[in-house]
Scaffold this motif. Structure first.
Motif, PDB file in Angstrom:
ATOM      1  N   ALA A  18      11.344   3.152 -23.834  1.00 16.51           N
ATOM      2  CA  ALA A  18      12.541   3.787 -24.410  1.00 16.51           C
ATOM      3  C   ALA A  18      13.643   2.760 -24.632  1.00 16.51           C
ATOM      4  N   ARG A  19      13.804   1.846 -23.683  1.00 14.42           N
ATOM      5  CA  ARG A  19      14.825   0.801 -23.852  1.00 14.42           C
ATOM      6  C   ARG A  19      14.483  -0.101 -25.025  1.00 14.42           C
TER       7      ARG A  19
ATOM      8  N   ILE B  16      12.976   0.725 -27.732  1.00 13.17           N
ATOM      9  CA  ILE B  16      13.284   1.433 -28.972  1.00 13.17           C
ATOM     10  C   ILE B  16      14.787   1.545 -29.185  1.00 13.17           C
ATOM     11  N   ALA B  17      15.509   1.928 -28.144  1.00 16.28           N
ATOM     12  CA  ALA B  17      16.949   2.175 -28.287  1.00 16.28           C
ATOM     13  C   ALA B  17      17.744   0.890 -28.448  1.00 16.28           C
TER      14      ALA B  17
ATOM     15  N   ALA C 212      17.088   1.187 -32.537  1.00 18.87           N
ATOM     16  CA  ALA C 212      16.910   2.598 -32.876  1.00 18.87           C
ATOM     17  C   ALA C 212      16.460   2.808 -34.317  1.00 18.87           C
TER      18      ALA C 212
ATOM     19  N   THR D  52      11.252  10.892 -25.796  1.00 18.36           N
ATOM     20  CA  THR D  52      12.498  11.038 -26.554  1.00 18.36           C
ATOM     21  C   THR D  52      13.689  11.263 -25.630  1.00 18.36           C
TER      22      THR D  52
ATOM     23  N   ILE E 146      14.630   7.864 -24.388  1.00 15.21           N
ATOM     24  CA  ILE E 146      15.321   7.098 -25.433  1.00 15.21           C
ATOM     25  C   ILE E 146      16.783   7.499 -25.503  1.00 15.21           C
TER      26      ILE E 146
ATOM     27  N   GLY F 253      19.862   5.716 -27.164  1.00 18.25           N
ATOM     28  CA  GLY F 253      19.345   5.897 -28.507  1.00 18.25           C
ATOM     29  C   GLY F 253      19.647   7.278 -29.057  1.00 18.25           C
TER      30      GLY F 253
END
Length: 576
Positions: free
Chosen positions: A315-316, A318-319, A324, A355, A358, A363
């Motif tokens: 998640a980190r 992606i964000a 993002a 999600t 995120i 994010g």
């Protein structure tokens, strides 16, 4: 009487042959096959390395074909520096389950006599800039010819099998694996060395001068922290062995890692009012549970992505690191109970966990698109029902209603089905195809007896590439001009499936990976070979508007959130 005489002569001859005395180089001869396979031989050598059920001996003062592996029934009754006389059967061993490996010459369960103790061990052969060089060519033209160690890497290592070698200077090109093995190259430089310290595979060069360093199994408690690409080891001395399709140097001593400063990884690309950010990321069998051991196939199928922090790290990525992206093609999303083999195929629980993580990492609130597979129909980890999924930011893009579909047909039998969807950004309608082509499982080893090596499921990946193009060819011109084909294609930028995807006249696609320097093209590291097997291809109409970034946040490191790196494209699509 004649029959009895013949049998007696045969028996005496066999007894004579079984007592034959040969030096270690005479056992090996000058080729790949020993001169006396399946014969009982007497020989001598000095013990150089002792492990739990085997040891190695070497003839002194000889620089090639001087080493021999010796297998014992239990713990060897010898020590390093013993000069021993051995009488045992010579075996040219090839595991039944690895028929394309190289056979290994060894002596099996010998009678052992220690002639002298505390003898000096033979000097190690120095490999590297100040010693012998590993050839850049992989294999001999024929395996029934005499060895040519100066010409190819397989003959080079075969000539050194069982002998002591030393790497004074080296650099890590593949992170330490879960088996505690690390790939290095000798010296400080390499013809395919990239800026992150990787060596990238090229069309005619799979870097056969990579070296697998294996720690001494008896000293594993003293093994240092796992090595990262770019690190080094203090001088490594060990014995050359061959197992599981690879030559290796089994260290005589504890390995000492010399860490190098690591470069912070981030993406230089970000979306804005005129630019759409699209990413691809194989998140490696992601699920939100600790599997019930009674419901999985093997103990290795039990994992904990949440408790281990892997979910939060993805998640980190992606964000923060990927900034993002507006659309993300994910591969290897598992169902809600992971590898538990049940009727559940929905991944809603997995995607809700990701999600949410995120959003907690700063994010956006992503929506997702998932068309679940049939139970155990798409390959991958049994029970996991992996599939391709889209995450998208509804505040930035709109999913076109009823545009989602999965590509099927024979090309996708027992393999992940490609997921198609259409999105609108600034009035531009994009068709995005998320793929996870058939894996290379079952491929021949590079250092094997079948040359060139045969890759697993190569024909299926080619068929999948054609199936994607067949679908795209059915789109109207406007939609073909706004086409993105992404995912884990499980093949190199120079492979046949990629040539199919980029060579079609009806649907001309461009692979932005090929715009990068060839040494910097990688999303994955396999056995020390950096390679680009994840891709984001765009239509020729989008090529001028496309910028690509490969983000090596996993492949360089021994502790990985996933085994693939993500990649991102930035598309210039101003409001129309």
């Amino acid at each position: 009487m004649r029959i009895l005489s013949t049998l007696l002569i045969g028996f005496l001859l066999a007894a004579s042959l079984s007592a034959q005395t040969l030096s270690i180089p005479e056992i090996h001869g000058d080729g790949h096959v020993p001169t006396v396979p399946n014969r009982e031989i007497t020989t001598q050598g000095i013990v150089t390395l002792v492990l739990e059920d085997r040891f190695w001996v070497q003839a002194p003062d000889i620089d090639r074909r001087a080493g021999l592996a010796v297998l014992t029934e239990g713990r060897p009754s010898v020590g390093r520096g013993d000069r021993v006389a051995l009488r045992g059967r010579i075996e040219h061993y090839l595991p039944d389950n690895r028929p394309t490996d190289l056979p290994v010459t060894r002596m099996v369960q010998p009678n052992i006599e220690v002639i002298a103790r505390d003898q000096p061990v033979p000097a190690a052969v120095l490999i590297g800039p100040d010693g012998v060089q590993i050839p850049a060519s992989l294999a001999p033209a024929a395996f029934d010819a005499p060895l040519k160690p100066e010409d190819n890497a397989i003959d080079f290592w075969t000539a050194l099998m069982g002998m002591r070698v030393s790497l004074q200077t080296n650099r890590v090109v593949g992170p330490t694996s879960r088996f505690q093995e690390t790939w290095v190259v000798a010296g400080n430089n390499h013809r395919n060395l990239g800026r992150f310290g990787t060596v990238a595979a090229q069309p005619d060069d799979f870097n056969p001068d990579r070296i697998l360093v294996q720690p001494n199994p008896l000293l594993l408690p003293t093994f240092p922290d796992p090595a990262t690409v770019g690190d080094r080891f203090a001088a490594v001395t060990g014995v050359v062995d061959y197992r599981f399709g690879n030559f290796r140097v089994v260290a005589e001593h504890a390995l000492r890692r010399l860490p190098e400063p690591q470069t912070a990884i981030s993406s230089r690309l970000s979306g804005d009012s005129d630019h759409l950010l699209v990413a691809s990321y194989n998140v490696e069998n992601l699920n939100p549970v600790i599997e019930d051991f009674s419901a999985v196939r093997t103990p290795r199928d039990v994992d904990d992505a949440i408790g281990s922090g892997r979910m939060d790290e993805l998640a980190r990525h992606i964000a923060e690191i990927l900034n993002a992206p507006d659309i993300i093609g994910l591969q290897e999303i598992q169902d809600g109970n992971g590898a538990e083999d049940s009727d559940l195929v929905s991944a809603d629980r997995t995607l809700a966990a990701l999600t949410t993580a995120i959003t907690e990492a700063g994010g956006p609130s992503y929506a997702w698109l998932d068309l679940p597979p049939e139970r155990n129909a798409d390959g991958g980890q049994p029970g996991g029902n992996i599939r391709n999924v889209f995450l998208y930011n509804p505040a930035r893009v709109e999913l076109v209603t009823d545009s989602a579909r999965r590509l099927g047909g024979p090309a996708f039998a027992n393999s992940r089905k490609s997921l198609v969807a259409e999105f609108v950004f600034n009035g531009h309608r994009l068709v995005v195809i998320n793929n996870h082509f058939a894996s290379k499982g079952g491929s021949d080893p590079l250092f094997g007896q079948r040359q060139p090596p045969v890759e697993g499921d190569a024909e299926q990946r080619q068929a999948q590439a054609r199936a994607v193009l067949d679908f795209a060819a059915g789109l109207n011109t406007d939609r073909r001009d706004r086409l993105v084909v992404l995912g884990d294609l499980n093949d190199h930028w120079f492979s046949e499936p990629l040539s199919i995807l980029t060579g079609d006249k009806t649907v001309p696609l461009h692979n932005p990976v090929t715009d990068l320097p060839s040494r910097e093209r990688f999303t994955y590291i396999f056995q020390g070979n950096a390679q680009a097997i994840d891709h984001i291809l765009v239509s020729q109409a989008l090529k001028p508007a496309t910028e690509l970034a490969l983000i090596p946040i996993n492949s360089l490191n021994p502790r990985q959130a996933a085994d693939h790196d993500p990649l991102v494209v930035k598309l210039h699509l101003p409001e129309s």
